[in-house]
Design an enzyme around this catalytic site. Structure first.
Site, short mmCIF file in Angstrom:
data_model
loop_
_atom_site.label_atom_id
_atom_site.label_comp_id
_atom_site.label_asym_id
_atom_site.label_seq_id
_atom_site.Cartn_x
_atom_site.Cartn_y
_atom_site.Cartn_z
N GLU A 390 0.83 -1.21 0.00
CA GLU A 390 0.00 0.00 0.00
C GLU A 390 0.86 1.26 0.00
OE1 GLU A 390 -2.93 -0.67 -0.74
OE2 GLU A 390 -2.87 -2.79 -0.19
N HIS A 393 2.08 2.22 -3.37
CA HIS A 393 1.08 2.93 -4.18
C HIS A 393 1.05 4.43 -3.90
CE1 HIS A 393 -1.06 -0.22 -6.28
NE2 HIS A 393 -1.51 -0.83 -5.21
ZN LIG Z 1 -2.58 -2.60 -4.86
#
Ligand SMILES: [Zn+2]
Ligand SMILES: *[C@@H]1O[C@H](CO)[C@@H](O)[C@H](O)[C@H]1NC(C)=O
Ligand SMILES: *[C@@H]1O[C@H](CO)[C@@H](O)[C@H](O)[C@H]1NC(C)=O
Ligand SMILES: *[C@@H]1O[C@H](CO)[C@@H](O)[C@H](O)[C@H]1NC(C)=O
Length: 968
Positions: A390, A393
């Protein structure tokens, strides 16, 4: 998103005794593989819901398809948003009359007109708008100087395409800014999408959290917005919430004030405006959660969770690894963290594994909370990996965003690759990078070897409807994406890869891209480095991105001839999809010859003569060193025999990943009839001496298929005898290594393999193992307050004990499941409860799966699949879903339920003509209700069943004979 919502940790993959440890792991891992192809019912899809009243021209949905702009799923290009002001007020108690949980809100969006138009389309789904005095659902004004905005002539909701449609009396002027305002009400449902509610019990009190999951197309369920990833804007968010609760969003809160609104005492929290961002990354949360925090070079880092969880220090591990991982990515991307804060929050109800909302990442509890008394090392690894995924990202995906969902594979494949790098940085002793081979490459090889696979890249025009977008969140996007990017980074070298990546992020910050933009930047980095490779990045990568599948490389060491062909698991399957490259790839080959790594080669055509690979004076050739290449390898029989000889004498001469790879390649080549099944089984003989996790896991994963095919036949006995013989030395090794099970092995992978040793030894009937496990469980039952079972071993111990026991053991575990407030403990118990051999207990458990007070909706599918993985539970689960199909479909159809997981899971073992008949009947009987996201899965199940019937008829006898001979 962290897709591994149903990621099965080592500790869960141990449903033992009857069916063999890894079976569940494989089934679940495979079941994550959603159907990929576009449903074939284009155009004739029923509206997604009927909750919103439709007026005006939208009645056309029931007549012939029209070509009006509001019948198209993509926004016209006429309007571009600049910023929004959104106020939302979720009610955490139900309306006394309607019993509905709702939220109210208002929103203004300032947008620019870039093409003259008389029409405004803005996404909106399931929102009820307050009509103004003039009867319209919105008001429009001009921003700044300029002619007054035209009047709204009519306003209505296009249900199917999810728009608020505003038809204007005059035109919007090019380059003029306008402001559109609305006031609306929505339901705060428990549907895990958009603005939704999650419930949990704390101190005997039911509590409600209002939270969001926008990706991919549910921001429009929270407020009207231009809900496409390229429609980036700045968001000014305000949340209204009850006293005693806190409000969170993407930006830092600038302040909270007391207010009286509609006669009610409330708090109003205002947030800093966000950076320019996509709607799918927004998040709004109201809860009474607690948090812990730290600051890292001026960035505020907080972990939020239920008060009890924070008090029990379950957030500490996440807080501890977030800092190092953030720092790692800043260095890797050569770009500082783009936001002033990084919040992460654990939610009791959450559909995916986690979601990378910019600055406010949401997680399942098991993906964020760690408790050393309850969590296994696999739970811990999952937390580190998902956090890493995460956080990756935050730059790749959030700062720079792919323009449209057809390129989702690059976003998710990239995060799924670099999550290993970030987790490795946080936990350098674990060797997690090796695990990409099991968790991604092997996982996706299984689906990408089917004729029904699809290329990584889709055409923008083929991905339109929300269901089509949702279907892209599959193993191909995540795991194949990760695998080919790892290969790319390897042949370019990681240093060059990073240079290209960082210039890509710099150029497109706060903007949108297509996947070839990354190739351009990598190519530039290569060109600037002065040593361009053989072919350019576009040419090489096109062969991996634009055609489905992967090559089988065959090396003939007697001639030096190397060839490639499209690898298909079922040799009789017919590939109808046309490839622009005729199913040939440009293949980087890392290889070794008799212990020595050689210069890598490129295979650029169907067949090439590589004289270096010809063996004249003994020795052996091994290709795809450390499985960095996304392909399988076959050899001439002589080389296979020499590799088998190395395994049996000096297995450590082969890299450990390649030991796992030889097993996996051999088993799959046998499925594809490239080599005899017996040769594949021969690769498992050396396991008597193997102590490493990765090769063992690879073997157990592959043997699961044998369990599925044979655990209802006379092959089972001799197979169990053989595997017991193979695993007994490993069991003994860990017994010694842990001083009679009193300590835990030091290495992370060793801890995993200890679980394999116990689960396999117990499931194949090693008495010493079964006694050990039974005693541990009995001690816990005698003194329920004190669970001394080592967390790493709990899943396997619970499962083995429940399988060996009866109602008493089951009811005890069920009581523990209902009582525990530790998500990770609940998870282990929930899986283990499916291990019982009592049909009535399994049937009762199946009933429980559809009662959300017992089994959370997010867990219903995987629980049924657990039960189906048990050889006793399989027919019960099949009867259950056939019986309830239309109920399940209507009750659970709304996104939170994966029908393809369910269908795959329940039909995996099918291998008789009778089962095939039943499956075809099931398809016929429910044609009317439909199969939703499971449509393709039904087709695949039929195909798979046919292939299984054939496989058994061809292999049963030789396999039985081999197990009989080798178990002596
Ligand atoms: Zn992802
Ligand atoms: C939105 O609602 C809030 C609370 O009811 C109110 O304070 C605010 O003025 C409203 N904004 C607009 C633009 O109507
Ligand atoms: C929206 O309107 C429909 C139709 O009147 C109604 O059934 C529904 O309950 C409303 N939703 C909310 C959240 O008020
Ligand atoms: C919890 O609530 C139930 C019913 O509301 C009550 O019977 C029970 O005694 C309560 N338990 C505790 C620990 O307060």
């Amino acid at each position: 998103m962290g897709a591994k919502g149903f990621f099965i940790s080592k500790s869960v993959g141990v449903v033992g005794i009857v069916l063999g440890a890894g079976a569940v792991a494989t089934i679940i891992a495979l079941s994550v593989v959603y159907s990929q192809e576009k449903t074939k019912t284009d155009g004739q899809v029923s509206p997604t819901d009927g909750a919103v009243t439709t007026t005006g021209p939208a009645v056309t949905t029931t007549t012939a398809p029209s070509n009006e702009p509001w019948d198209k799923y993509r926004l016209p290009k006429s309007l571009v948003p600049d910023n929004y002001r959104v106020t939302l007020w979720p009610r955490l108690t139900p309306d006394p009359i309607t019993k509905l949980y709702i939220f109210t809100g208002n929103s203004t969006v300032i947008f620019k007109c870039v093409e003259e138009t008389q029409l405004i389309l803005i996404h909106s789904n399931k929102l009820n708008f307050t009509e103004l005095e003039n009867g319209q659902k919105a008001s429009l004004t001009t921003v700044g100087n300029g002619a007054p905005a035209p009047a709204i002539k009519s306003s209505w909701l296009a249900v199917k395409t999810q728009y608020l449609v505003l038809q204007l009396a005059g035109v919007l002027v090019k380059d003029q800014q306008y402001m559109l305002s609305t006031t609306f009400t929505g339901e705060l449902a428990d549907d895990l999408g958009g603005f939704y509610r999650s419930e949990y019990v704390e101190n005997n009190e039911t509590k409600i959290v209002a939270t969001t999951q926008m990706q991919p197309t549910d921001a429009r369920k929270a407020f009207p917005c231009f809900d496409e990833p390229a429609m980036k804007a700045i968001f000014h968010i305000t949340l209204i919430h009850d006293l005693g609760t806190i409000a969170l969003s993407n930006g830092n809160e600038t302040g909270t004030s007391n207010n009286v609104i509609d006669g009610k005492q409330v708090l109003v929290t205002v947030f800093e405006p966000t950076k320019k961002m996509s709607t799918y990354l927004l998040a709004f949360i109201v809860s009474d959660f607690d948090f812990i925090k730290t600051t890292l070079d001026g960035v505020l880092v907080r972990i939020f969770a239920r008060k009890e969880a924070i008090a029990a220090k379950q957030g500490e591990y996440a807080l501890n690894v977030t800092g190092p991982i953030l720092k790692f990515f800043e260095k890797y991307y050569n770009s500082s963290y783009p936001l002033p804060k990084s919040d992460q929050i654990a939610l009791p109800d959450f559909n995916a594994g986690a979601m990378e909302n910019w600055g406010l990442i949401t997680y399942r509890e098991t993906a964020l909370l760690y408790d050393s008394k309850y969590s296994s090392n696999s739970n811990k690894e999952r937390i580190a990996s998902i956090i890493s995924h995460e956080l990756a990202h935050m730059w790749f995906g959030n700062l720079v965003t792919l323009r449209w969902w057809n390129d989702l594979w690059l976003n998710e494949g990239f995060a799924s690759y670099v999550e290993y790098l970030g987790a490795d940085h946080a936990e350098p002793g674990w060797n997690v990078k090796d695990l990409i081979v099991l968790s991604d490459i092997h996982r996706v090889f299984a689906v990408d070897a089917l004729a029904s696979s699809h290329p990584l890249s889709s055409k923008e025009e083929d991905i339109q409807r929300p269901e089509q977008i949702s279907e892209l969140f599959d193993a191909i996007s995540y795991s194949k994406g990760a695998s080919v990017l790892r290969m790319l980074s390897d042949f370019l070298t990681e240093d060059l890869f990073k240079v290209g990546l960082s210039s890509y992020l710099k150029e497109f910050a706060y903007g949108n891209t297509v996947y070839t933009d990354l190739w351009d930047h990598l190519q530039r980095a290569v060109n600037n480095s002065g040593s361009p490779p053989l072919r350019n990045v576009h040419d090489i990568m096109n062969t991996w991105v634009l055609q489905m599948g992967f090559p089988l490389i065959t090396i003939n060491t007697t001639t030096g001839i190397v060839t490639q062909k499209h690898f298909l698991l079922d040799p009789d399957s017919i590939v109808t999809a046309v490839s622009p490259f005729n199913y040939e790839w440009i293949v980087p080959i890392k290889w070794m010859k008799t212990n020595i790594i050689q210069n890598p080669k490129w295979l650029q055509s169907k067949s090439e003569n590589m004289t270096e690979m010809k063996l004249s004076e003994g020795g052996w050739v091994l290709a795809n060193v450390n499985t960095v290449g996304y392909y399988r390898v076959n050899y001439d029989r002589g080389n296979w025999d020499r590799l088998l000889a190395v395994l049996s004498t000096n297995h450590q001469d082969l890299p450990r990943i390649n030991r796992a790879q030889l097993i996996d390649d051999a088993f799959n080549l046998a499925r594809a009839k490239e080599i005899p099944t017996i040769l594949a089984l021969e690769t498992t003989k050396y396991l008597q001496k193997e102590r490493e996790y990765i090769p063992w896991e690879s073997a157990l994963d592959n043997l699961d298929f044998f369990y599925l095919m044979f655990d209802r036949s006379e092959v089972l006995g001799p197979m169990q005898d053989y595997l017991r013989k193979q695993v007994t030395p490993l069991f003994g090794h860990f017994k010694t290594n842990t001083s009679d099970w009193t300590t835990i092995p030091a290495g992370h992978m060793d801890q995993y393999n200890q679980v394999n040793a116990i689960s396999k030894a117990c499931s194949t009937g090693l008495e010493e193992c079964q006694t050990l496990v039974k005693d541990w469980f009995a001690a816990w039952m005698n003194d329920p307050g004190v669970n001394k079972i080592e967390p790493n071993l709990r899943s396997t111990v619970y499962c083995s004990a429940i399988a060996a026991g009866g109602a008493e053991e089951w009811n005890f575990a069920w009581g523990q499941f209902l009582n525990t407030t530790i998500a990770t403990e609940a998870e282990k118990l929930r899986a283990a409860l499916a291990c019982t051999k009592e049909p009535w207990l399994l049937n009762r458990y199946l009933e429980y799966t559809l009662k959300s007070t017992f089994i959370r909706k997010q867990d219903a599918t995987s629980t049924i699949v657990y039960i189906a993985s048990n050889v006793v539970g399989q027919p019960l689960a099949w009867d259950f879903i056939r019986d309830r199909w239309s109920y399940i479909f209507t009750q659970y159809g709304g996104g939170s339920f994966s029908f393809s997981n369910l269908i795959n899971g329940v039909t995996k073992r099918f291998s008789t003509k009778f089962e095939l008949q039943q499956l075809e009947q099931f398809k016929k009987d429910n044609a009317e209700v439909g199969f939703g996201s499971g449509t393709l899965a039904v087709e695949q199940a039929i195909e798979r069943t046919k292939a299984n019937i054939k496989w058994i008829s061809e292999n049963k006898e030789p396999v039985l004979n081999w197990f009989v001979a080798e178990s002596k």
